[in-house]
Design a protein around this motif. Structure first.
Motif, mmCIF file in Angstrom:
data_model
loop_
_atom_site.group_PDB
_atom_site.id
_atom_site.type_symbol
_atom_site.label_atom_id
_atom_site.label_comp_id
_atom_site.label_asym_id
_atom_site.label_seq_id
_atom_site.Cartn_x
_atom_site.Cartn_y
_atom_site.Cartn_z
ATOM 1 N N PRO A 1 0.817 -1.221 0.000
ATOM 2 C CA PRO A 1 0.000 0.000 0.000
ATOM 3 C C PRO A 1 0.849 1.268 0.000
ATOM 4 O O PRO A 1 2.061 1.239 0.222
ATOM 5 N N GLY A 2 0.156 2.398 -0.193
ATOM 6 C CA GLY A 2 0.833 3.684 -0.241
ATOM 7 C C GLY A 2 0.986 4.331 1.122
ATOM 8 O O GLY A 2 0.774 3.700 2.164
ATOM 9 N N THR A 3 1.342 5.602 1.115
ATOM 10 C CA THR A 3 1.564 6.358 2.353
ATOM 11 C C THR A 3 0.264 6.502 3.134
ATOM 12 O O THR A 3 -0.771 6.871 2.572
ATOM 13 N N LYS A 4 0.314 6.227 4.424
ATOM 14 C CA LYS A 4 -0.855 6.374 5.291
ATOM 15 C C LYS A 4 -0.608 7.346 6.443
ATOM 16 O O LYS A 4 -1.546 7.713 7.145
ATOM 17 N N ASP A 5 0.643 7.743 6.658
ATOM 18 C CA ASP A 5 0.974 8.597 7.802
ATOM 19 C C ASP A 5 1.844 9.750 7.322
ATOM 20 O O ASP A 5 3.009 9.559 6.978
ATOM 21 N N TRP A 6 1.277 10.969 7.300
ATOM 22 C CA TRP A 6 2.006 12.152 6.837
ATOM 23 C C TRP A 6 2.583 12.875 8.052
ATOM 24 O O TRP A 6 2.178 13.974 8.397
ATOM 25 N N ASN A 7 3.532 12.235 8.693
ATOM 26 C CA ASN A 7 4.087 12.721 9.956
ATOM 27 C C ASN A 7 5.131 13.805 9.753
ATOM 28 O O ASN A 7 5.752 13.916 8.687
ATOM 29 N N GLY A 8 5.330 14.603 10.785
ATOM 30 C CA GLY A 8 6.359 15.623 10.768
ATOM 31 C C GLY A 8 7.727 15.040 11.070
ATOM 32 O O GLY A 8 7.855 13.864 11.416
ATOM 33 N N PRO A 9 8.784 15.855 10.964
ATOM 34 C CA PRO A 9 10.149 15.363 11.188
ATOM 35 C C PRO A 9 10.467 15.169 12.657
ATOM 36 O O PRO A 9 9.734 15.600 13.541
ATOM 37 N N LEU A 10 11.586 14.501 12.893
ATOM 38 C CA LEU A 10 12.146 14.256 14.221
ATOM 39 C C LEU A 10 11.244 13.313 15.024
ATOM 40 O O LEU A 10 10.047 13.207 14.784
ATOM 41 N N GLY A 11 11.843 12.616 15.933
ATOM 42 C CA GLY A 11 11.082 11.697 16.763
ATOM 43 C C GLY A 11 10.895 10.350 16.088
ATOM 44 O O GLY A 11 11.065 10.187 14.878
ATOM 45 N N PRO B 1 10.336 -16.755 -8.472
ATOM 46 C CA PRO B 1 9.922 -15.499 -9.100
ATOM 47 C C PRO B 1 9.043 -14.658 -8.173
ATOM 48 O O PRO B 1 8.130 -15.170 -7.528
ATOM 49 N N VAL B 2 9.334 -13.368 -8.129
ATOM 50 C CA VAL B 2 8.617 -12.433 -7.260
ATOM 51 C C VAL B 2 8.143 -11.238 -8.084
ATOM 52 O O VAL B 2 8.917 -10.647 -8.843
ATOM 53 N N MET B 3 6.862 -10.889 -7.913
ATOM 54 C CA MET B 3 6.299 -9.674 -8.491
ATOM 55 C C MET B 3 5.941 -8.725 -7.349
ATOM 56 O O MET B 3 5.295 -9.128 -6.379
ATOM 57 N N LEU B 4 6.358 -7.478 -7.461
ATOM 58 C CA LEU B 4 6.062 -6.467 -6.456
ATOM 59 C C LEU B 4 5.072 -5.464 -7.045
ATOM 60 O O LEU B 4 5.310 -4.911 -8.119
ATOM 61 N N ILE B 5 3.950 -5.260 -6.348
ATOM 62 C CA ILE B 5 2.912 -4.342 -6.817
ATOM 63 C C ILE B 5 2.702 -3.280 -5.751
ATOM 64 O O ILE B 5 2.464 -3.610 -4.584
ATOM 65 N N GLY B 6 2.782 -2.006 -6.127
ATOM 66 C CA GLY B 6 2.646 -0.965 -5.126
ATOM 67 C C GLY B 6 1.882 0.242 -5.605
ATOM 68 O O GLY B 6 1.926 0.608 -6.781
ATOM 69 N N HIS B 7 1.154 0.849 -4.662
ATOM 70 C CA HIS B 7 0.460 2.108 -4.926
ATOM 71 C C HIS B 7 1.237 3.240 -4.278
ATOM 72 O O HIS B 7 1.657 3.126 -3.121
ATOM 73 N N SER B 8 1.464 4.324 -5.016
ATOM 74 C CA SER B 8 2.099 5.513 -4.455
ATOM 75 C C SER B 8 3.459 5.152 -3.852
ATOM 76 O O SER B 8 4.340 4.663 -4.560
ATOM 77 N N GLN B 9 3.629 5.363 -2.532
ATOM 78 C CA GLN B 9 4.888 4.973 -1.891
ATOM 79 C C GLN B 9 5.189 3.493 -2.099
ATOM 80 O O GLN B 9 6.345 3.104 -2.268
ATOM 81 N N GLY B 10 4.149 2.663 -2.111
ATOM 82 C CA GLY B 10 4.358 1.224 -2.302
ATOM 83 C C GLY B 10 5.056 0.922 -3.613
ATOM 84 O O GLY B 10 5.910 0.034 -3.695
#
Length: 455
Positions: A264-274, A314-323
């Motif tokens: 899957p794609g990005t689910k957490d739009w977190n800020g920097p640090l920590g 054999p491996v297939m990688l399928i991703g949305h957005s960041q994925g």
């Protein structure tokens, strides 16, 4: 009337044409050598002792024979000339390909340079822009009042003109270069710099069992089914919840296994640090765009091992957005210590992957909605290569979220490809037969978590 999809790269792309030109050059070389060898052997006939002896008895006939032979060998259309023609053709074809490829590289570098320069000049130009805006507000109060009363739909404006994002992202490195001690010159360098604010930690992987959902519990039969499985997992993972991926274990009638990983794609739009325990966060985007081996990539490798995949399966990688970004980066790293698997195929949906160098032994299919701004976040077009097919379609829904959605935009486009007769799409489907002709499938779910690196 909807805009038709455009397909670039793959078996019908420019790079494939370059390959054909190299093949023709090789064939021309071979023919030139063959003709040259035959010409050389035939020239020996002129000095043959029997011919010289016959010349004493029938000089006119011998002269006519010798003249005809030399004309056939060394005349304007003779074997020697033809050998030179084909040899020259081979050189010309290789020179043309080299020129085309160099031109492509120069054009891409020029676009990057122009955008970088725009970012570098932005702080200098800003006072003038602000002054100009102020003057406009004073001299055109009616226009300003109209804008305040009826502001433009920013989402619609961006999705109608997603190329604006390329310009802004491409200018970012130039703007960042104003910081003291910063010497970056491109988007990957800028991303890598900012990624330092997002500690990537190390991963843990937990087996979350087998998912019996019908969308992933039956063997995929086409590109639509492959993206349907991705949409199932992408829709199930929510922000603030642990990152999860699927590993679809496909078993053929002969008992051999292939593996499809849904990312899957990005689910957490977190800020920097920590510290952030979620691997599907903004930090992973930055690490991948900067060319790093991300902790999420390492976690996916661990999940594949747990699912029983070996280094030759054999491996297939399928991703949305960041994925899709992580999938492409893992394909770049495949066979290495970071990702020691036989990645044969990658499918991306709405992913900025144009700057990731996927090797030629991996077949890539990239789906991009013409109105989705996310594929533009790397400020680079996908390469036109024989192993990389990009399908650009138009599903305008008026919002950034819907235009980027697997459910609303990308799954319908993938279903359409199952009936495509385009040579690049047909070649991709044929190359992916291992994944599309399975007898059974078991969909195993894995939960990925980031923990702080040991000090």
């Amino acid at each position: 009337m909807p805009e038709p999809a455009t397909i670039s790269g793959g078996a019908g792309g420019v790079d494939a044409d370059y390959d054909d030109m190299f093949t023709l050059a090789d064939s021309s070389d071979d023919l030139a050598l063959t003709l040259g060898r035959i010409s050389g052997e035939c020239h020996l006939v002129v000095g043959d002792p029997d011919l010289l002896a016959s010349a004493a008895l029938a000089p006119a006939s011998a002269a006519r024979f010798t003249g005809a032979l030399l004309a056939a060998l060394d005349g304007p259309d003779g074997l020697t000339a033809q050998a030179a023609v084909f040899g020259t053709r081979a050189l010309s074809l290789r020179a043309a390909v080299a020129t085309y490829e160099a031109t492509d590289r120069v054009q891409a570098a020029l676009i990057d340079a122009v955008r970088f320069t725009a970012g570098l000049a932005a702080p200098v130009a800003l006072p003038g822009v602000v002054a100009g805006a102020g003057l406009f507000a004073v001299t055109h109060p009616g226009a300003v009042a109209a804008l305040v009363k009826d502001p433009p739909d920013i989402q619609r404006l961006l999705t109608d003109h997603p190329g604006t994002v390329d310009t802004v992202v491409g200018a970012g490195p130039g703007l960042i270069s104003w910081l003291p001690g910063v010497g970056i010159t491109g988007v990957p360098g800028a991303a890598d710099l900012i990624a330092n604010l997002y500690p990537d930690g190390r991963h843990t992987v937990t087996d979350a069992g087998v998912d019996p959902d019908p969308r992933t519990a039956r063997p995929p039969a086409g590109i639509g089914d492959l993206v349907d499985g991705l949409d199932h997992r992408n829709s199930a993972v929510k922000g603030g919840e642990p990152d999860r991926i699927d590993v679809r274990v496909i078993t053929a009638t002969d008992g051999s296994r292939s593996y499809v990983v849904d990312i899957p794609g990005t689910k957490d739009w977190n800020g920097p640090l920590g510290h952030n325990p979620e691997l599907n966060d903004l930090g992973t985007n930055l690490h991948v765009l900067g060319g790093d081996v991300s902790t999420r990539e390492l976690a996916i490798a661990d999940a594949l091992r747990r699912a029983g995949a070996g280094s030759t399966d054999p491996v297939m990688l399928i991703g949305h957005s960041q994925g899709g970004m992580v999938a492409a980066q893992a394909a770049h790293d495949h066979g290495s210590a970071a990702f020691d698997f036989n990645v044969t195929h990658v499918v991306t949906a709405g992913s900025p992957v144009g700057r990731i160098d996927v090797p030629g032994d991996v077949q890539v299919l990239s789906l991009e909605n013409r109105h989705d701004i996310v594929p533009h976040l790397d400020a680079a077009d996908n390469p036109d290569r024989a192993n990389w097919t990009t399908v650009t379609f138009a599903n305008q829904h008026g919002t950034i979220g819907d235009d980027h959605s697997t459910t609303v935009s990308y799954l319908p486009a993938a279903r359409e490809l199952d009936g495509s007769t385009d040579p690049s799409i047909t070649a991709f489907r044929e190359s992916a037969a291992n994944y599309l002709t399975g007898a059974t499938v078991e969909n195993r779910v894995y939960e990925l978590t980031r923990v702080e690196a040991a000090r």
